[in-house]
Design an enzyme around this catalytic site. Structure first.
Site, short mmCIF file in Angstrom:
data_model
loop_
_atom_site.label_atom_id
_atom_site.label_comp_id
_atom_site.label_asym_id
_atom_site.label_seq_id
_atom_site.Cartn_x
_atom_site.Cartn_y
_atom_site.Cartn_z
N TRP A 63 0.83 -1.71 0.14
CA TRP A 63 -0.36 0.04 -0.16
C TRP A 63 0.96 0.78 -0.30
O TRP A 63 0.17 2.34 -0.15
CB TRP A 63 -0.77 0.23 1.26
CG TRP A 63 -0.64 0.16 2.12
CD1 TRP A 63 0.80 -0.36 3.18
CD2 TRP A 63 -0.74 1.39 3.85
NE1 TRP A 63 1.21 0.26 4.18
CE2 TRP A 63 0.27 0.76 4.61
CE3 TRP A 63 -1.85 2.15 3.97
CZ2 TRP A 63 -0.32 1.38 6.07
CZ3 TRP A 63 -2.10 2.45 5.08
CH2 TRP A 63 -1.48 2.10 6.16
N ASP A 64 1.98 1.08 -0.18
CA ASP A 64 3.43 2.36 0.26
C ASP A 64 2.76 3.31 -0.87
O ASP A 64 3.07 4.30 -0.82
CB ASP A 64 4.30 1.64 0.23
CG ASP A 64 5.02 0.91 0.92
OD1 ASP A 64 3.81 0.39 2.49
OD2 ASP A 64 6.23 0.89 1.83
N GLU A 103 0.47 -3.06 12.07
CA GLU A 103 0.91 -4.79 12.05
C GLU A 103 0.58 -5.35 12.84
O GLU A 103 1.00 -6.86 13.56
CB GLU A 103 2.14 -5.13 11.08
CG GLU A 103 1.77 -5.02 9.76
CD GLU A 103 2.41 -5.06 8.77
OE1 GLU A 103 3.82 -5.31 8.65
OE2 GLU A 103 1.60 -4.56 7.73
N LYS A 162 2.35 -0.77 16.18
CA LYS A 162 3.76 -0.09 15.47
C LYS A 162 3.88 0.51 15.12
O LYS A 162 4.39 1.54 14.86
CB LYS A 162 3.72 -1.53 14.35
CG LYS A 162 4.87 -1.36 13.22
CD LYS A 162 4.97 -2.67 12.52
CE LYS A 162 5.81 -2.98 11.85
NZ LYS A 162 6.16 -3.87 10.49
N GLN A 163 2.87 1.36 14.30
CA GLN A 163 2.76 2.38 13.27
C GLN A 163 0.87 3.34 13.06
O GLN A 163 0.59 2.71 13.27
CB GLN A 163 3.06 2.72 11.73
CG GLN A 163 2.56 1.26 11.64
CD GLN A 163 2.52 1.05 9.63
OE1 GLN A 163 3.23 -0.75 10.18
NE2 GLN A 163 1.72 0.89 8.85
C1 BGC Z 1 5.09 -2.08 7.51
C2 BGC Z 1 3.87 -1.56 6.35
C3 BGC Z 1 4.99 -1.53 5.11
C4 BGC Z 1 5.67 -2.79 4.79
C5 BGC Z 1 6.28 -1.69 3.15
C6 BGC Z 1 6.15 -2.98 7.23
O1 BGC Z 1 6.38 -3.04 8.14
O2 BGC Z 1 3.91 -1.97 8.71
O3 BGC Z 1 2.97 -0.99 6.53
O4 BGC Z 1 3.72 -1.87 4.12
O5 BGC Z 1 6.93 -2.45 5.97
O6 BGC Z 1 7.18 0.01 4.01
#
Ligand code: BGC
Length: 767
Positions: free
Chosen positions: A353-354, A495, A608-609
């Site tokens: 999704w980046d 995540e 995490k984010q």
């Molecule tokens: C993140 C995801 C991201 C992926 C690739 C993961 O660590 O939690 O949101 O899409 O890294 O960058």
């Protein structure tokens, strides 16, 4: 931390001491590329602990049944070993001074200079130059200048094409052919083991002594997976010797449409190499620099004026532009952007999704054609999305969480890392239940269509993407006892929490997706009956429309608590609160995993984010300022920013809330994810999405730019130490140049074909 590479000026990223422990950092942050290929900045001479990567976009291969497909590491062309009177040049032995390695992001050239004294006392000055052409996608140039400093030397050179590389041990190639033509042109052909893509690499060397071309005897060597030549020359004191190595790499994937076979490709690429030989390093470099100027610096110039600190900010913004060009596959809509770009093996070259949420905004606003290609890729990968939906018992397009080649479908590995408590491999649930990606893809297509005004795209691909993903959501919703539809058992953007129900981000995005499909169904039926009929036949729209209507009315959307906090799912707020200071202070990410396993983290209030915060940012008007503020206060305390995607979202949100200092502080942190002092974090490759994030901090956050209800809005708030910010925006085919000062916003329409409606600080204007 023993790192001196931070000396940055307007265009130069420089490292001014050699530190073997930090090889990976500079290899990644100084990588070069052009979207077709990415070349890590490993030194010409070899070191223990180095990673030499040449990655060609879209050439995925599966090493074996237990591994997921990945971008294979092609044969190395950059290793060139030098011996000075029998002693191998390397900076671990002997002594050196004046070391400096510079990446010039304006021209794309990498230059390394050093004075070396060999253990036998012989002195040389060596300058290494390297370019990946932005104009000629297949071409790489290397140039080495050796000067005998105050003593005569015997110089031996070994250079070739070295296929003894792997992806951290996984060997993706079998050898096909290795040849020298005319004792001069090297050609190596290798074939990926499963996807059967042939790579043809060619190289040629030329030499100059004291400014005059010379021919050297070639000692040809052909070994297993390795083709090289040795050359010897003697230099008097103060004489200089120049080695030029020109290389091209082409694959049969490039010629899928033309149907070129390997023999033909070998011939063609060799002819191309001969043409490249006539161009030579300097002209190749010059031509590529002009291309950088035209494509990036003239097309989408940025400027930040302010205090001393702001010089770094400007560099970081331009560096983000550099990065976002070197990994952008502008040449081919069958490819997308890997989470590490083309600068390392991390995330195996897969896209996430980046692309839509973090990178697409930059491309839509500065290079709409390139943005369109990225969205076309999603359309072309629909077969994999349909298959994934079927395999999981759903309908429509369920996009893979991790995506590689068009028809691969889901490529997220099933297991990765090891559980700190049980010692067992950890299952990666994202590939199965991180489902918001389908709505993110739809959101990207919609945004692209509105911002660029590209109706051709919408008619050919956009409407269909939005409706096909809505069909997925229609089949995905689960009726609950409360008469509402729920989305149970998912992973949201955060995540660290798996198997949650009603993740706010997922549910709101799904509802948005369904709502857009309804809106477009009605619009197409009225305004574009032919297109409607065609899509209706393909996607059974009449029947799905009824499902969407019912779904949108009854989907459960988490509501703020009394304190105004939006619960990110049905569980998080009931978790245990712990002190996260230790993890927040660590100079690496994921530290919490060393103390707790994922099962334990499920019941801890730790993110995490950014999760809800991404929602506030994408659906700015849907949530009140009070909810945003209360949620911010709650979540920010509990967020570790263990993903590089997190900081920029927080920065933009802080800017929106008027928290200027916080916004700036977070922007600086986002800008130093790869450029900062933590030397281990880029080893597996740079963080592609974070560069989109840096641009968003500046243009969306401080520039206050947003597309709202189909209109352009600019509400800037400059950081305290900036006096002026200039950036470019393409809006529905018009190119706008925006300059913001503390008390003025100046918007110039540089194309001037049509008037552009926009709102600036609440005032409706036409430009
Ligand atoms: C993140 C995801 C991201 C992926 C690739 C993961 O660590 O939690 O949101 O899409 O890294 O960058």
């Amino acid at each position: 931390m023993g790192m001196n590479y931070e000396k940055i000026n307007e265009w130069i990223l420089a490292e001014d001491c050699f530190e073997p422990a930090w090889l990976g950092k500079c290899e990644a942050v100084m990588a070069q590329g052009n979207g077709y290929l990415g070349l890590r900045a490993a030194a010409e001479e070899r070191y223990v602990g180095e990673t030499r990567n040449l990655l060609i976009n879209g050439t995925f291969n599966k090493f074996d049944a237990d591994e997921v497909t990945e971008l294979p590491n092609a044969a190395d062309v950059t290793a060139i070993e030098l011996w000075i009177d029998g002693q191998r040049f390397n900076l671990v032995e002997g002594s050196h001074e004046g070391y400096r390695r510079e990446l010039n992001i304006k021209t794309g050239e990498l230059i390394r200079t050093v004075h070396w004294t060999a253990p036998n006392g012989k002195k040389v000055k060596i300058i290494f130059q390297r370019i990946v052409s932005l104009k000629r996608l297949h071409d790489i140039g290397l140039k080495i200048t050796v000067e005998a400093e105050g003593n005569p030397i015997k110089l031996k050179i070994r250079s070739g094409i070295d296929a003894r590389v792997s992806n951290t041990g996984s060997q993706h190639f079998s050898e096909v052919e290795k040849r020298f033509y005319d004792k001069k042109y090297l050609q190596f052909v290798e074939r990926t083991t499963q996807s059967k893509i042939d790579f043809v690499l060619n190289a040629v060397h030329s030499f100059e002594k004291n400014g005059k071309q010379v021919l050297l005897g070639t000692d040809v060597n052909i070994e297993r997976r390795y083709l090289y030549a040795d050359y010897n020359v003697e230099l008097e004191a103060e004489e200089t010797f120049v080695i030029e190595k020109l290389v091209n790499v082409q694959t049969t994937r490039d010629f899928d449409a033309a149907g070129l076979n390997t023999d033909e490709l070998q011939k063609k690429s060799l002819e191309d190499l001969k043409a490249l030989e006539n161009i030579g390093y300097d002209d190749l470099m010059e031509e590529s620099a002009l291309e950088w100027q035209k494509e990036i610096w003239d097309n989408a110039p940025v400027m930040i004026k302010g205090d001393k600190e702001s010089e770094f900010d400007l560099f970081a913004l331009r560096y983000a532009q550099y990065q976002m060009r070197i990994f952008l596959p502008k040449h081919d809509n069958r490819m997308n952007i890997g989470a590490k770009g083309l600068s390392g093996e991390g995330y195996r070259g897969h896209c996430f999704w980046d692309t839509e949420i973090f990178l697409l905004p930059y491309y839509m606003f500065t290079d709409p054609d390139a943005a369109r290609k990225l969205e076309e890729y999603r359309y072309l990968s629909l077969p994999g999305a349909h298959r994934k939906a079927k395999e999981n018992g759903y309908k429509g397009a369920m996009f893979p969480w991790e995506s590689a080649w068009l028809d691969d479908g889901e490529t997220c590995p099933l297991y990765m890392d090891v559980d700190i408590v049980t010692g067992k491999p950890i299952k990666v649930w994202s590939g199965i239940i991180e489902q918001h990606i389908s709505a993110d893809v739809a959101f990207g297509a919609w945004q692209y269509g509105i911002i660029t005004g590209d109706t051709d795209f919408m008619e050919k691909y956009g409407y269909e993407l939005i409706m096909d993903t809505a069909i997925f959501w229609g089949s995905r919703l689960e009726p609950g006892d409360d008469g509402r539809y729920h989305i149970n058992d998912v992973v949201g953007p955060d995540e660290y929490h798996e198997h949650v129900n009603d993740n706010a981000f997922t549910n709101y995005m799904a509802a948005w997706n369904l709502g857009k499909a309804i809106e477009y169904y009605e619009m197409l039926k009225n305004d574009k009956p032919e297109l409607f009929a065609c899509l209706n036949q393909k996607l059974n729209l009449d029947e799905n429309y009824l499902i969407w209507k019912d779904s949108v009315e009854r989907i459960f959307l988490p509501q703020p608590t009394e304190e105004g906090i939006l619960p990110m799912d049905d569980r998080f707020m009931k978790g245990q609160y712990i002190d996260l200071t230790k993890y927040k202070q660590q100079d690496f990410v994921g530290g919490i995993m060393k103390d707790y396993n994922l099962d334990q983290i499920q019941n801890i209030q730790v993110c995490k984010q950014a999760d809800c915060l991404v929602l506030f940012y994408l659906m700015e008007e849907r949530f009140s300022p009070e909810v945003k503020r209360a949620s911010w206060d709650y979540y920010v305390e509990r967020t570790l920013h263990d993903s590089s995607l997190s900081l920029s979202t927080h920065s933009v949100q802080a800017a929106d809330m008027g928290d200027d200092e916080m916004a700036y502080d977070l922007f600086r942190k986002a800008a130093t994810i790869d450029l900062g002092p933590y030397m281990g974090t880029s080893n597996a490759g740079i963080h592609a999405a974070s560069f989109g994030g840096v641009w968003q901090c500046v243009v969306y956050g401080f520039g206050g730019v947003r597309m709202l209800n189909g209109k352009l809005r600019i509400n800037p708030r400059l950081p305290k130490n900036w006096d002026e910010l200039t950036f470019t925006l393409y809006w529905k085919g018009e190119k706008l140049s925006v300059t913001v000062t503390k008390d003025k916003v100046d918007v110039q329409n540089q194309t001037g074909n049509r008037k552009v409606d926009l709102s600036v600080n609440g005032e409706e204007l036409k430009v």
